[in-house]
Scaffold this motif. Structure first.
Motif, short mmCIF file in Angstrom:
data_model
loop_
_atom_site.label_atom_id
_atom_site.label_comp_id
_atom_site.label_asym_id
_atom_site.label_seq_id
_atom_site.Cartn_x
_atom_site.Cartn_y
_atom_site.Cartn_z
N VAL A 67 3.57 -9.06 9.44
CA VAL A 67 3.25 -10.18 10.61
C VAL A 67 2.13 -10.30 11.63
CG1 VAL A 67 5.25 -10.19 12.47
CG2 VAL A 67 5.83 -9.72 10.28
N MET A 72 -0.29 -14.46 8.02
CA MET A 72 0.67 -15.78 7.43
C MET A 72 -0.34 -16.45 7.45
SD MET A 72 3.38 -15.16 9.46
CE MET A 72 4.81 -14.50 10.20
N ALA A 75 0.25 -15.53 2.75
CA ALA A 75 1.81 -15.52 2.72
C ALA A 75 1.61 -17.21 2.54
CB ALA A 75 2.45 -15.43 3.49
#
Length: 261
Positions: A67, A72, A75
């Motif tokens: 996080v 991000m 991901a």
């Protein structure tokens, strides 16, 4: 007393989360598992099991919190790579369906269409027949194992942790889209050639005997010759489809290497 810190939880989560995203992205665009009739639980469960199997052989994961902005980006990168692997195989299936479309239109079966839940559109009956044939050949030729091998090689060739993807990789995917038209025409050439000769013959017959009704005799003849040609040309499609699957492996190798530059 055994104490689990926040840092340890983030390390364990990163160990499985990012490989899971790449595998899940492949299953979301894979022409077999992405079928809407396949339950979502099966896809997610298979992705989790495959992640647990491949994680022990993967390189070390980056020490980046999941996080976080960098997490991000990683991901999103993993999801894009997985979607690309499945999408390129989807192009191969679409090429075979294109051959069915061309053959069906030449045979005069443009009106014989059914709703395809996979594409959410009406598809010709001959195209659906070719799609089912492609699925059977895909499984019989171990195409699913081929995709798994490409996926596992991508985890080694493009390890988790980088934040960029070379834009030329997307250009290669767009260029590979030409296989839809090239392979579609090649697979449907026997039917197109036979029906071209048939239509020329019917034209000569109606010219020599104008009293013949071209609409009454033309459609049954083209339909019979079209199905007969399609039936006898099916064995010759198998080597071409095998070549398409082999070309998929080579093309994905080039695309993945280009992504990593």
């Amino acid at each position: 007393m055994w104490v689990v810190t926040q840092a340890q939880i983030e390390v364990w989560l990163a160990l499985f989360w990012w490989p899971f995203l790449r595998i899940m992205g492949t299953l979301l665009s894979d022409p077999v598992f992405s079928n809407r009739r396949t339950p979502v639980r099966i896809r997610v469960g298979f992705a989790i099991v495959l992640t647990l199997v491949v994680v022990p052989i993967l390189p070390p994961m980056p020490t980046v919190p999941v996080v976080s902005p960098d997490g991000m980006l990683i991901a999103a990168r993993e999801l894009i790579i997985g979607l690309s692997i499945g999408f390129v195989m989807r192009l191969v299936f679409t090429a075979v369906e294109m051959a069915g479309h061309l053959a069906g239109l030449q045979m005069g079966l443009g009106f014989a269409s059914f709703y395809d839940p996979q594409t959410s559109a009406n598809t010709l009956a001959v195209a659906q027949l070719m799609s089912l044939l492609m699925i059977l050949l895909f499984l019989s030729m171990n195409g699913h194992l081929m995709m798994l091998r490409v996926l596992l090689e991508s985890l080694v060739q493009l390890p988790v942790g980088q934040l960029h993807l070379n834009a030329k990789g997307f250009q290669l995917i767009a260029n590979y889209g030409g296989v839809i038209f090239r392979a579609g025409v090649m697979l449907s050439i026997p039917v197109i050639a036979a029906l071209l000769i048939t239509n020329l013959s019917i034209g000569v017959m109606t010219r020599a005997a104008p009293q013949l009704n071209v609409f009454a005799i033309g459609f049954p003849i083209t339909l019979a010759i079209g199905f007969g040609t399609l039936y006898y040309s099916l064995p010759f499609m198998v080597p071409e489809i095998d070549h398409l699957l082999a070309e998929y492996t080579r093309s994905m190798g080039n695309i993945l290497s280009t992504f990593g530059r």
